[in-house]
Design an enzyme around this catalytic site. Structure first.
Site, mmCIF file in Angstrom:
data_model
loop_
_atom_site.group_PDB
_atom_site.id
_atom_site.type_symbol
_atom_site.label_atom_id
_atom_site.label_comp_id
_atom_site.label_asym_id
_atom_site.label_seq_id
_atom_site.Cartn_x
_atom_site.Cartn_y
_atom_site.Cartn_z
ATOM 1 N N HIS A 122 0.861 -1.179 0.000
ATOM 2 C CA HIS A 122 0.000 0.000 0.000
ATOM 3 C C HIS A 122 0.901 1.234 0.000
ATOM 4 C CE1 HIS A 122 -4.007 -1.799 1.576
ATOM 5 N NE2 HIS A 122 -3.364 -2.668 0.824
ATOM 6 N N SER A 127 -7.274 8.499 3.444
ATOM 7 C CA SER A 127 -7.354 8.005 4.818
ATOM 8 C C SER A 127 -6.832 6.573 4.875
ATOM 9 C CB SER A 127 -8.809 8.050 5.293
ATOM 10 O OG SER A 127 -8.922 7.602 6.613
ATOM 11 N N CYS A 177 -6.197 2.743 5.401
ATOM 12 C CA CYS A 177 -7.027 1.568 5.651
ATOM 13 C C CYS A 177 -6.627 0.979 7.008
ATOM 14 C CB CYS A 177 -6.829 0.546 4.532
ATOM 15 S SG CYS A 177 -5.182 -0.199 4.514
ATOM 16 N N GLU A 229 1.239 3.736 2.145
ATOM 17 C CA GLU A 229 1.888 4.001 3.425
ATOM 18 C C GLU A 229 2.992 2.989 3.721
ATOM 19 O OE1 GLU A 229 -2.433 5.408 3.798
ATOM 20 O OE2 GLU A 229 -1.361 3.768 2.847
ATOM 21 N N CYS A 277 -2.914 -0.149 7.072
ATOM 22 C CA CYS A 277 -1.953 0.950 7.204
ATOM 23 C C CYS A 277 -2.123 1.687 8.531
ATOM 24 C CB CYS A 277 -2.074 1.889 6.015
ATOM 25 S SG CYS A 277 -1.595 1.070 4.464
#
Length: 153
Positions: free
Chosen positions: A59, A84, A86, A61, A89
């Site tokens: 992902h 935002s 998940c 992040e 993360c």
């Protein structure tokens, strides 16, 4: 290493947004992130590469976190992310006690934001109209891929 100081939230978020656009240009999901130290120096940035790399763990992040390399502490770091985070993360933020998260937008997806705040992470939401549009357009055009990314069927 980049010695530039990214002083404002907008400057930090711009690094994450550039990463998101790289991901989109590569045929992936347009989510980018960047990790900064307490002075505002960029430690690492990255973008969602689940599609490009065939790796469900990459992902935005997590890519930024991995690219930042090992740090002795994350409490004074700031993670800027275009969307935002998940739950996966958000768990990374909590596991390593990243002190602050700048969220580019949370209208298309809210993730674990409230949970982060409840557990002491400072969260600032920008809700940038362009990031909202880019993510919304992507979700509309790729609902199956989006649902795969967030673990929905």
């Amino acid at each position: 290493m980049d010695d530039r100081i990214y002083a404002t939230d907008a400057e930090k978020l711009a690094v994450a947004a550039q990463e998101a656009m790289k991901g989109l240009e590569e045929g992936g999901i347009p989510i980018g992130a960047a990790l900064f130290d307490e002075r505002g120096r960029l430690l690492g940035s990255g973008h969602n590469q689940r599609v490009q790399g065939g790796n469900p763990a990459l992902h935005g992040e997590t890519a930024a976190f991995l690219n930042a390399g090992r740090q002795t502490s994350y409490r004074k770091t700031t993670m800027a992310t275009t969307l935002s985070p998940c739950w996966y993360c958000s768990g990374l933020v909590r596991q390593f006690n990243i002190g602050r998260v700048i969220v580019g937008e949370n209208e298309n997806f809210f993730g674990g934001q409230d949970w982060l705040v409840e557990n002491g992470t400072r969260v600032t939401t920008i809700n940038d109209p362009e990031l909202i549009r880019i993510m919304g357009d992507f979700i509309d055009a790729n609902p199956e891929l989006w649902n795969e990314d967030i673990g929905e069927e």
